[in-house]
Design an enzyme around this catalytic site. Sequence first.
Site, PDB file in Angstrom:
ATOM      1  N   LYS A 253       0.799  -1.234   0.000  1.00 14.93           N
ATOM      2  CA  LYS A 253       0.000   0.000   0.000  1.00 14.93           C
ATOM      3  C   LYS A 253       0.831   1.284   0.000  1.00 14.93           C
ATOM      4  O   LYS A 253       0.485   2.258   0.684  1.00 14.93           O
ATOM      5  CB  LYS A 253      -0.966   0.016   1.199  1.00 14.93           C
ATOM      6  CG  LYS A 253      -1.818  -1.244   1.338  1.00 14.93           C
ATOM      7  CD  LYS A 253      -2.696  -1.184   2.567  1.00 14.93           C
ATOM      8  CE  LYS A 253      -2.788  -2.536   3.217  1.00 14.93           C
ATOM      9  NZ  LYS A 253      -3.646  -2.594   4.384  1.00 14.93           N
ATOM     10  N   ASP A 288      -6.381  -6.225  10.416  1.00 14.38           N
ATOM     11  CA  ASP A 288      -7.772  -5.765  10.392  1.00 14.38           C
ATOM     12  C   ASP A 288      -8.778  -6.924  10.379  1.00 14.38           C
ATOM     13  O   ASP A 288      -9.871  -6.817  10.950  1.00 14.38           O
ATOM     14  CB  ASP A 288      -8.015  -4.817   9.209  1.00 14.38           C
ATOM     15  CG  ASP A 288      -7.544  -5.388   7.877  1.00 14.38           C
ATOM     16  OD1 ASP A 288      -6.971  -6.499   7.862  1.00 14.38           O
ATOM     17  OD2 ASP A 288      -7.749  -4.719   6.848  1.00 14.38           O
TER      18      ASP A 288
HETATM   19 MG    MG Z   1      -9.673  -1.441   5.923  1.00 17.38          MG
END
Ligand code: MG
Length: 645
Positions: A253, A288
Amino acid sequence: MLGCLISFLTPKATPLSFSQNVLFACAPIRSTISHFPHSNPIWVSSHSGQSLRLCRIRMGKVAVGAAVVCAAAVCAAAALVVRHRMISSGKWARAVAILKEFEDKCGTPIVKLRQVADAMDVEMHAGLASEGGSKLNMLISFVDNLPTGDEEGLFYALDLGGTNFRVLRVHLGGKDKGVIGQEFEEVSIPPHLMTGSSDALFDFIAAALAKFVGSESEGFHPPPGRQRELGFTFSFPVRQTSIASGTLIKWTKGFNIEDAVGEDVVAELTKSLEKIGLDMRVAALVNDTIGTLAGGRFYNQDVIAAVILGTGTNAAYVERAHAIPKWHGLIPKSGDMVINMEWGNFRSSHLPLTEYDQALDAESLNPGEQIFEKLISGMYLGEIVRRALLKMAEEADFFGDTVPPKLKVPFILRDRPTLFLLQQIENKCECDQTAVLLKSASFFQRAHSSSIISKFQLSSEPLPLFFPYVLFSLPLLQSSFSLSLFLFLSNALTQDEERKAAVTPDMSAMHHDTSSDLRVVGYKLKDILEISNTSLKMRKIVVELCDIVATRGARLAAAGILGILKKIGRDTVKVGEKQKSVIALDGGLFEHYTKFRVCLESTLKELLGVEAAETIVIEHANDGSGIGAALLVASNSQYLGVEES
Ligand code: MG
Ligand code: ADP
């Protein structure tokens, strides 16, 4: 030759095979020449008001010559029209053929989905058997103790997984009281820190934490002798070494901090916390997906798995520890172990891969990896649509003789609407206002990009509903920048459709276009791909493409879920047992892409059959990744069972 041309123009002499198009092209001529015998004289009719005047013309050589030239010209034009229409209908047929072929290759009949689910089950077994035994990493999370719902106390969480991070404080009330208070602050990470040094990044995060803690009232201070406890949601690939330690495998990312790779990220954070003098213990390290599972379990004890469908995709589930051959540790008291599947990396010969998927993969940053993710997650769906459209443009002149240059730009069909929104600002402003407002927008983006822009990205609500909230929740409200931006935006984006199109990723906006003339599709094609004057017929094809790609993604995600249910024996109902199984889902794709979500849910039902479907529930676990880490700290607290003095 002449005879042939003349007969071409003579209705009587029209060959039977003559197409409608030619008759149509010749119609004006037929009204003029009422009779054309094979010799002179010729009768020509002409209209003047209601009366029809006929006159006899004695044809001389000149007149015949002129007539022949005219006839030839008209004839050539007619032939051109015919040719053009035949070519364009041929091209249209080619475009439709490309679409049909794509649809066939993307097909996900139930039989295929069952094969995918079986393959997922097999790979899960293989990944649990040995390290590197499968494309599925099946990472052991060290989470063997999920929240019970009775957790109590004040806990902190840090959620880092993109260009911004959040600091949270969660106040848990104990049995039946749930979360009684929750505050958070979102901070964007300056780009230079995303590619700098490990120290610089973690010092920055520690400083934000210290500021957050520093501004809290007495009531939040821990009792004497106790440390604050923090859960760290770190959504990058980590090799976990305990519930509260793990080494970074690689950055994704847009992050690239070399000296952090291979390091224990908890140790790095702890070092920075100590440097700044903040007495806080990192008690849990999760990603997450695990956070979402923990968050889901807190509210509902039937939650057995979590799936993230956002920019990327992943799944985690609760496994019985004795069913994990590669686990050589003690069997935990709960008997359970949460497994982070990293299912984005799943692949199988049963996956319906097309030439577009193969090209996308080959040109990606990680060829051969994350194949499942490249079929189903938000980052890639629009890109697959772009590739299919490009093929139609190249091979069937779908958008005219030239291929629209923008269509050649990878990932131009964005899964994030930010740029589009800023473009809207630029386009809609009066010139002198533009400078000021763009400045305010970019100021916002720098200072608070996360808050304001990501709320645009995440919300499909019309702007007025959430705008005041966004702005009033920011300390920047006082700034005239924010006020001018607010006033401007609420004026500029007046039409409902435009607002929606601006805050919804391109593909989803086109797919959900319900207007009779597919206005939003036309709008997006023009604005993003710079293709104007698209016909309704063309727009329908674009919607069809979106539907094919989203449907395939959603159905495959459902098959993946069935694979998990199979692995833990929850895909069928045992006699006399009606045990519920809940799957917590989160991520922008699931939350906002309605057609995707509806398709996923109905496909899972279809796969399970009526009876089993009654026992399986898909639940949207809103923002589990944030509070999930705090909850895991609570259930793994060093003070658990220690009476508060
Ligand atoms: Mg997320
Ligand atoms: P991340 O996965 O980066 O943590 P999210 O969970 O918010 O972020 O997911 C973002 C993804 O969700 C986007 O890539 C996009 O595919 C999808 N998404 C976000 N908003 C919408 C929307 N309004 N309509 C459809 N899809 C959306």
